[in-house]
Design a protein around this motif. Structure first.
Motif, PDB file in Angstrom:
ATOM      1  N   ASP A 201       0.797  -1.225   0.000  1.00  0.00           N
ATOM      2  CA  ASP A 201       0.000   0.000   0.000  1.00  0.00           C
ATOM      3  C   ASP A 201       0.830   1.277   0.000  1.00  0.00           C
ATOM      4  N   GLU A 202       1.979   1.264   0.668  1.00  0.00           N
ATOM      5  CA  GLU A 202       2.765   2.487   0.769  1.00  0.00           C
ATOM      6  C   GLU A 202       3.767   2.637  -0.364  1.00  0.00           C
ATOM      7  N   ARG A 203       3.723   1.725  -1.318  1.00  0.00           N
ATOM      8  CA  ARG A 203       4.738   1.767  -2.367  1.00  0.00           C
ATOM      9  C   ARG A 203       4.343   2.661  -3.530  1.00  0.00           C
ATOM     10  N   ASP A 204       5.374   3.036  -4.294  1.00  0.00           N
ATOM     11  CA  ASP A 204       5.111   3.632  -5.595  1.00  0.00           C
ATOM     12  C   ASP A 204       4.625   2.522  -6.522  1.00  0.00           C
ATOM     13  N   CYS A 205       4.181   2.908  -7.704  1.00  0.00           N
ATOM     14  CA  CYS A 205       3.658   1.873  -8.586  1.00  0.00           C
ATOM     15  C   CYS A 205       4.048   2.138 -10.032  1.00  0.00           C
ATOM     16  N   ILE A 206       3.854   1.104 -10.836  1.00  0.00           N
ATOM     17  CA  ILE A 206       4.023   1.226 -12.283  1.00  0.00           C
ATOM     18  C   ILE A 206       2.663   0.995 -12.914  1.00  0.00           C
ATOM     19  N   LEU A 207       2.266   1.934 -13.738  1.00  0.00           N
ATOM     20  CA  LEU A 207       0.991   1.868 -14.452  1.00  0.00           C
ATOM     21  C   LEU A 207       1.237   1.347 -15.856  1.00  0.00           C
ATOM     22  N   GLU A 208       0.444   0.366 -16.266  1.00  0.00           N
ATOM     23  CA  GLU A 208       0.503  -0.114 -17.650  1.00  0.00           C
ATOM     24  C   GLU A 208      -0.884  -0.003 -18.258  1.00  0.00           C
ATOM     25  N   VAL A 209      -0.970   0.643 -19.396  1.00  0.00           N
ATOM     26  CA  VAL A 209      -2.237   0.754 -20.115  1.00  0.00           C
ATOM     27  C   VAL A 209      -2.054   0.097 -21.474  1.00  0.00           C
ATOM     28  N   ARG A 210      -2.947  -0.823 -21.794  1.00  0.00           N
ATOM     29  CA  ARG A 210      -2.812  -1.573 -23.042  1.00  0.00           C
ATOM     30  C   ARG A 210      -4.142  -1.576 -23.781  1.00  0.00           C
ATOM     31  N   ALA A 211      -4.085  -1.264 -25.062  1.00  0.00           N
ATOM     32  CA  ALA A 211      -5.307  -1.301 -25.870  1.00  0.00           C
ATOM     33  C   ALA A 211      -5.749  -2.745 -26.057  1.00  0.00           C
ATOM     34  N   GLY A 212      -7.054  -2.988 -25.910  1.00  0.00           N
ATOM     35  CA  GLY A 212      -7.592  -4.336 -26.074  1.00  0.00           C
ATOM     36  C   GLY A 212      -8.477  -4.414 -27.290  1.00  0.00           C
ATOM     37  N   THR A 213      -9.664  -4.991 -27.119  1.00  0.00           N
ATOM     38  CA  THR A 213     -10.580  -5.123 -28.245  1.00  0.00           C
ATOM     39  C   THR A 213     -11.040  -3.749 -28.708  1.00  0.00           C
ATOM     40  N   GLY A 214     -11.264  -3.638 -30.000  1.00  0.00           N
ATOM     41  CA  GLY A 214     -11.785  -2.392 -30.522  1.00  0.00           C
ATOM     42  C   GLY A 214     -10.861  -1.690 -31.489  1.00  0.00           C
ATOM     43  N   GLY A 215      -9.697  -2.289 -31.741  1.00  0.00           N
ATOM     44  CA  GLY A 215      -8.813  -1.765 -32.768  1.00  0.00           C
ATOM     45  C   GLY A 215      -8.372  -0.345 -32.515  1.00  0.00           C
ATOM     46  N   GLU A 216      -8.558   0.488 -33.525  1.00  0.00           N
ATOM     47  CA  GLU A 216      -8.043   1.856 -33.480  1.00  0.00           C
ATOM     48  C   GLU A 216      -8.680   2.652 -32.342  1.00  0.00           C
ATOM     49  N   GLU A 217      -9.983   2.457 -32.167  1.00  0.00           N
ATOM     50  CA  GLU A 217     -10.691   3.178 -31.106  1.00  0.00           C
ATOM     51  C   GLU A 217     -10.154   2.779 -29.730  1.00  0.00           C
ATOM     52  N   ALA A 218      -9.802   1.498 -29.580  1.00  0.00           N
ATOM     53  CA  ALA A 218      -9.232   1.065 -28.299  1.00  0.00           C
ATOM     54  C   ALA A 218      -7.905   1.766 -28.051  1.00  0.00           C
ATOM     55  N   SER A 219      -7.122   1.951 -29.121  1.00  0.00           N
ATOM     56  CA  SER A 219      -5.842   2.646 -28.967  1.00  0.00           C
ATOM     57  C   SER A 219      -6.060   4.092 -28.544  1.00  0.00           C
ATOM     58  N   LEU A 220      -7.030   4.733 -29.164  1.00  0.00           N
ATOM     59  CA  LEU A 220      -7.314   6.124 -28.800  1.00  0.00           C
ATOM     60  C   LEU A 220      -7.767   6.226 -27.350  1.00  0.00           C
ATOM     61  N   PHE A 221      -8.634   5.298 -26.953  1.00  0.00           N
ATOM     62  CA  PHE A 221      -9.131   5.328 -25.577  1.00  0.00           C
ATOM     63  C   PHE A 221      -8.012   4.999 -24.588  1.00  0.00           C
TER      64      PHE A 221
END
Lengths: 481, 361
Positions: A201-221
């Motif tokens: 809980d007290e740690r820093d973190c690494i955020l990963e965001v990956r586009a899933g289903t939805g192709g180009e729109e998923a990438s934009l989102f």
């Protein structure tokens, strides 16, 4: 003279009587009756006022009801109540906690006796000392609680003895109120200290965001979500550092996002919103600050979006998905990273290296042999920095794997209640046409998708999730006895 | 002008150490400053990324340069790789991006007025990329700096560009200092410091300790550049720079050093002509040429280490590879038996046996 005065009185009375008689219809109404009638009217007004007041109260009470979209009502009430005064713990919970406290007191006593023996070996001594230190936080709270309970018992005796002395009784009653309140505070603190805590809980973190289903729109989102967290971090005063990762199945190289955006803008003269599609399907960031992981850990999962994509020509609503992973950062001590488990590859010039070659290819690939995890970093201009970054990401991934393993074995109840924290679980939907965001785990809908995307109101969901976690932990605590 | 000035002071190449020593004598008339202080007659260049952004360019002009530069890099393909194991197009693309990163001041994604601030004019940007491609001028000289460990070190013609392999020596020093209390408070020496990379790396390892570093180099240009880098990292109190050949500037420290590191010239003379163009054409030969078998400097360092280190003192040298490592260890074990202990050979990240280290008996 006196006679004249009497005559005047008679004249005064005479017109009054004359007037009454001339009315005729009032003949049978007495003064008392008139007074009664007035009183009745007055009472009637009171009745009307009371009715209006009741209506107003009824109207006001509507605001106390939970929002219609709340699926769980308890969190709202519990939160409001606990903010005012320490909540009274249930007798069952108190009983369970009392058993645990007695066990801790007994264990502490045994450890102290052991440490007093001169024949204890150094390693046993060290181990006992370590356990004693671990319990010391709870032990201190228990001592305070015992002292407070003793004080309460004393006050009860005093009140019984001085039942005839009003001043003394009042003073004792007042002190009793304070002591009981403090007892509750201590009980709540002890309960929290006994609940299993998440070490990360007290740690820093690494955020990963990956586009899933939805192709180009998923990438934009995905880019929109990434920016949402960047803005949220900025608002919280956290440090947000982009960490672009090229994994083994990705080709080409990456650099920091803003540079890629600038270069691509120059190269393609495209609107910013479209650049993400060209640049990347995944983005990562290291977030550092106070209690970062505790706040963000429930963001792991599938975030769905429903909107008309900018690339949609027929105005149809698309549903796309983005996966988010929040990994607590870990240092090498936490994951017991061994040099023999690592293979570190750098760009091979094929020649003698060293002074023979001038190199600007500083790419580093770190492979964790037992798990097969492979991290490649090449955006830093120094080999040393690329290696440091790759190890940082590797530690976070290994730590998360271990945490998930421990978590699933610790409690199935928690799995079912909060959710696994797995990045494959569907957790939230962002509906742009209707302007609302719904979190599926706590059933909260917030009716301003723009505010959420600006990172301004994520706490609506985060606070509810943290409260849910606390309640689940208590439920686990109760059911475990 | 800077280039002209630096070329005047470019040291002439001598194939053997003896001649290098002679050159040291000859170089004194050119530089009147005292031996123990950095020369003031050489002014180091300011790296590109630290220059003020006083130029302004239209975004479309920058795009035109970008298209041109990319086309030039693309046309290279694998030509450099085939000729001397140089760069291919994809790495040149990255260099181009880094050049732009250093040259363009505005890091914002918002380019409202279609103009960007630059640290050099657009014409000079064309000139720099032509130098990079047509003259094979090292990228590090083009931008005036090299990223090394977590440092950004100024480099220019006449100064060896620090290599990624050399980064490991600082790790070795960190490990040995962590395990030996005595090494924290003594004097370390970095011979042939060049840009000052090792001296600064070690200076930061010793940051909170009492230890100091003395860095020496034969080249007045290198001494000036190293002093600039030391100053940039605020280590003037920790690191002292002396000009001269190997141990000559350290005569006052015989038997007193707790640590000695060096990345000496180690390429055999006959291999100099076959070096990658970026190296052979542009980097200082005095920092590369190790003599007939490439070991002239290394053998000299071994002799000096025996004389300069105090008992328990540590040394680490970079070499050409396994053959030189083995020869060096043999030399120390046979000719200097009783002087050194715990001799060790370590590999670099490419698996090449690169470093020799040990302790004074």
């Amino acid at each position: 003279m006196g006679f004249c005065s009497g005559s005047t009185t008679d004249d005064h009375e005479s017109p009054h009587k004359t007037e009454k008689r001339s009315c005729g219809t009032l003949h049978f109404i007495s003064a008392r009756q008139i007074e009664k009638a007035l009183t009745m009217r007055f009472h009637g007004n009171f009745i009307i006022c009371r009715y209006l007041s009741r209506l107003r109260n009824q109207f006001n009470s509507n605001f106390e009801f939970p929002l219609p979209n709340f699926r769980h009502r308890a969190p709202f009430f519990l939160r409001s109540y606990s903010a005012e005064v320490p909540a009274q713990l249930s007798p069952e919970l108190l009983n369970i906690m009392e058993q645990r406290l007695s066990a801790i007191e007994y264990r502490t006593s045994c450890l102290n006796n052991f440490l007093n023996q001169p024949e204890a070996s150094p390693s046993e001594y060290a181990r006992a000392n370590k356990e004693l230190r671990k319990l010391s936080g709870s032990v201190d709270l228990i001592k305070e609680l015992r002292a407070k309970q003793k004080e309460i018992d004393g006050l009860k005796s005093l009140m019984a003895e001085c039942s005839e002395d009003k001043d003394m009784l009042n003073m004792a009653t007042e002190e009793m109120g304070q002591a009981v309140e403090e007892e509750r505070k201590l009980q709540n603190l002890l309960l929290k200290s006994l609940l299993p805590k998440d070490d990360a809980d007290e740690r820093d973190c690494i955020l990963e965001v990956r586009a899933g289903t939805g192709g180009e729109e998923a990438s934009l989102f995905a880019m929109d979500i990434f920016r949402m967290y960047e803005k949220y971090a900025l608002e919280k005063g956290w440090k947000f550092e982009v960490v672009d990762i090229a994994q083994s199945d990705h080709k080409g190289y990456k650099s920091t996002m803003h540079w890629n955006l600038l270069l691509a803008r120059i190269e393609f003269h495209l609107a910013t919103d479209v650049l993400w599609t060209i640049l990347s399907q995944e983005a990562s960031a290291a977030i550092a600050g106070d209690g970062v992981f505790r706040k963000l850990k429930f963001e792991s999962g599938i975030h769905r979006v429903q909107r008309v994509p900018v690339t949609e020509k027929s105005g149809r609503i698309h549903t796309s998905a983005v996966s988010v992973a929040i990994l607590p950062q870990a240092d090498e001590v936490d994951v017991q990273l061994k040099n023999e488990d690592l293979r570190i590859d750098t760009y091979r010039s094929g020649g003698s290296g060293g002074q023979h070659a001038n190199t600007t290819n500083s790419a580093v690939r770190v492979t964790h042999i037992p798990t097969g995890i492979m991290i490649t970093i090449q955006d830093e201009r120094s080999q040393h920095m690329n290696k440091a970054k790759a190890l940082k990401v590797l530690c976070a991934k290994l730590y998360e794997m271990e945490r998930l393993r421990l978590r699933s074995s610790r409690s199935k109840l928690r799995l079912e209640q909060i959710g696994s924290g797995d990045r494959s679980e569907r957790i939230r939907t962002y509906n742009f046409p209707q302007g609302r965001v719904t979190d599926h785990r706590v059933g909260i809908t917030y009716h301003s998708v723009d505010d959420v995307m600006q990172g301004e109101n994520l706490d609506v969901f985060i606070d509810a999730l943290l409260l849910q976690e606390e309640m689940d932990a208590m439920a686990t605590f109760s059911s475990s006895q | 002008m800077n280039l002209t000035l630096s070329s005047v002071y470019r040291p002439y190449s001598f194939p053997t150490l003896l001649k290098s020593s002679s050159f040291s004598t000859l170089s004194r008339p050119f530089c009147s400053s005292a031996l123990s202080s950095p020369p003031t007659c050489v002014k180091p260049q300011v790296p590109l990324f630290l220059r003020p952004p006083i130029y302004s360019t239209k975004l479309c002009e920058l795009k035109k340069w970008h298209d041109w530069a990319k086309g030039v890099a693309f046309s290279i393909g694998s030509t450099f790789v085939h000729s001397d194991n140089g760069r291919d197009s994809s790495i040149l693309f990255r260099e181009m991006k880094w050049l732009m990163e250093d040259a363009v001041e505005d890091h914002s994604m918002i380019v409202d007025d279609e103009r960007v601030k630059m640290r050099i004019g657009i014409d000079e940007l064309y000139c720099l990329w032509k130098q990079r491609i047509h003259e094979r001028r090292p990228f590090q000289y083009v931008v005036g700096c090299e990223h090394w460990r977590d440092l950004v070190l100024s480099v220019q013609e006449g100064v060896l560009i620090p290599r990624p392999e050399t980064e490991l020596i600082v790790d070795f020093v960190y490990d040995v200092v962590s395990e030996n209390e005595d090494l924290k408070s003594g004097v370390w020496a970095d011979l042939g410091t060049g840009s000052g990379a090792l001296a600064i790396g070690i200076g930061r390892v010793l940051r909170s300790e009492g230890g100091r570093v003395v860095a020496t180099d034969l080249s007045p240009v290198a001494v000036a550049v190293a002093a600039y880098n030391v100053q940039r990292y605020c280590l003037q109190d920790k690191i002292e720079l002396r000009e001269g050949s190997w141990f000559e500037p350290l005569k006052d420290m015989e038997g007193k050093l707790v640590g000695l590191v060096s990345n000496p010239p180690y390429i055999p003379s006959k291999d100099i002509s076959g070096l990658q163009a970026e190296v052979g054409r542009h980097e200082p030969r005095v920092a590369l040429d190790g003599g007939t078998d490439g070991m002239d400097a290394l053998l000299h360092l071994c002799d000096g280490a025996g004389l300069m280190l105090k008992p328990g003192g540590f040394f680490a040298f970079e070499t050409n590879g396994e053959h030189q490592c083995r020869a060096l260890v043999d030399y120390m074990e046979n000719n200097r038996s009783g002087s050194f202990c715990n001799l060790e050979i370590r590999a670099d990240f490419a698996g090449i046996q690169r470093f020799v280290m040990g302790f004074h008996q």
